[in-house]
Design an enzyme around this catalytic site. Sequence first.
Site, PDB file in Angstrom:
ATOM      1  N   SER A 280      27.708   3.636   5.128  1.00  0.00           N
ATOM      2  CA  SER A 280      28.502   4.344   6.139  1.00  0.00           C
ATOM      3  C   SER A 280      28.142   4.078   7.595  1.00  0.00           C
ATOM      4  O   SER A 280      28.855   4.553   8.482  1.00  0.00           O
ATOM      5  CB  SER A 280      28.442   5.842   5.887  1.00  0.00           C
ATOM      6  OG  SER A 280      29.335   6.173   4.877  1.00  0.00           O
TER       7      SER A 280
ATOM      8  N   LYS B 267      27.166  12.062  15.213  1.00  0.00           N
ATOM      9  CA  LYS B 267      27.960  12.319  14.006  1.00  0.00           C
ATOM     10  C   LYS B 267      27.860  13.801  13.643  1.00  0.00           C
ATOM     11  O   LYS B 267      26.777  14.391  13.755  1.00  0.00           O
ATOM     12  CB  LYS B 267      27.442  11.437  12.863  1.00  0.00           C
ATOM     13  CG  LYS B 267      28.270  11.518  11.582  1.00  0.00           C
ATOM     14  CD  LYS B 267      27.786  10.503  10.541  1.00  0.00           C
ATOM     15  CE  LYS B 267      28.612  10.566   9.264  1.00  0.00           C
ATOM     16  NZ  LYS B 267      28.192   9.563   8.257  1.00  0.00           N
TER      17      LYS B 267
ATOM     18  N   SER C 294      31.621   6.359   6.112  1.00  0.00           N
ATOM     19  CA  SER C 294      32.050   7.670   6.529  1.00  0.00           C
ATOM     20  C   SER C 294      31.864   7.927   8.026  1.00  0.00           C
ATOM     21  O   SER C 294      32.447   8.876   8.551  1.00  0.00           O
ATOM     22  CB  SER C 294      31.263   8.738   5.763  1.00  0.00           C
ATOM     23  OG  SER C 294      29.899   8.686   6.110  1.00  0.00           O
TER      24      SER C 294
END
Length: 500
Positions: A191, A92, A167
């Site tokens: 998330s 990420k 997210s």
Amino acid sequence: MSGVPGAENPMSSPLALHQQTLSELAAGLARRDFSSVELTQHFLDRIAHHDGTLNSFITVCAEQALAQAATADGARAAGTATPLTGIPLAQKDIFCTADVKTTCASKMLDNFIAPYNASVIEQFNAAGAVMLGKTNMDEFAMGSSNETSFYGGVKNPWDISKVPGGSSGGSAAAVAARLAPAATGTDTGGSIRQPASLCNLTGLKPTYGRVSRWGMIAFASSLDQAGPMAQTAEDAALMLNVMAGHDARDSTCINHPVPDYTATLNDSIAGLRIGLPKQYFGEGLDPAVASVITAAIAELEKLGATVVEIDLPTSDLAVPAYYVIAPAECSSNLSRFDGVRFGYRCENPKDLTDLYKRSRAEGFGAEVKRRIMVGTYALSAGYYDAYYVQAQKARRLIKDDFARAFEKCDVIAGPTAPDVAFGIGEKQADPIAMYLSDIYTIATNLAGLPGMSLPAGFAKKLPVGLQLVGNYWSEARLLNVAHRYQQVTGWHRELPADFS
Ligand code: GLN
């Protein structure tokens, strides 16, 4: 779905490389069925072919990945390989990476190259894993749909008119489409689990303090936690083995023994007490999702678990408390982005005040600004007691609810999200509707507990995730329950048709 060869299969797998789990790929590397360079190239080719559609990566590091893969093949030849050596992963874009830019999906950090690697990146590097690239996300991890990224939204591989969740939506879409065998995510209010649910993945948010936050760009420091987003519980266990552990550079990272998370995957779950919170099955839950969850729980009962009803009476305080605490912490954390030290700087500032104002006004997107304003308001003199202190009191009540519940049960089960993936644009105009996507996940972060989401079936042709929440440090137990479930079900093996 049946007859899928497991990692223990001594024969070469008939599955294409991207159809194999991380543990199967690790076994293939160990048998020398293929090299890490071949494996890495396979995933880089898939990214080149499919990511124009999905937009799941912000940065792809082809050259660096192939160099890491060659080093991993060398380590294998030298006999120094560990389980993840040579495995390509996606990270990420919230984890700082030396030499590769780290954007947090914000214009503010579009030009930012960190001078160091985050602990999580260091840990994967030390394990010999390969970094394919940095995945797209909601800007500064604020969102539930991956629509707030400066680099554009991410599409859900199961239906490209739908969001992948957020997210960590880029990580979720990349793994769901098998552009990477697994990825990292971060979870402040859901998330990891919510996008895992919407994309048919196994995602784990560890106990707060289990994984180092050092070098992970802070959103809400008392809630943020990194974890694996993988195909199976076994894969998540292999990743957590690398990620978990004490780090003196993060004062909230706890020095607690790290078990081998793969060692107990096959333990029996006979006698396991599953708590079903009545608040998680009421109004707001889509009936088609509810029936998938009910069937999944029945499957766990067949494996010997028993079900007890539990009460989490302060559940409805979780979303309001979170949307005071998380913005309050983010307003403080994001004050460092001022146009002076790093990140975006506006053109031709008149003076220092103009520099601050315009750099922040131009560098942050709408959702980030909304949170900074809410947080600044909640922390300001005269409002602090009414909002921030009240929210902290609600947080304590939520934590106490869980403590009482865990006197009656070992694991709490329910839906991860109230519905399947929603349409791109559908909730963008209504922040409150968007915030309710995390109604079942947020309380876990407020209490600091571990939680996971695993594929449990489909509703309206889209994936549904079962959420499991455990007591502090019960990651091994959660992974064990999920693994046993995955041995008798095949949902986690289902692939989106256009990316199989
Ligand atoms: N959707 C939640 C939010 O927007 C949670 C995000 C997260 O876990 N990073 O704050």
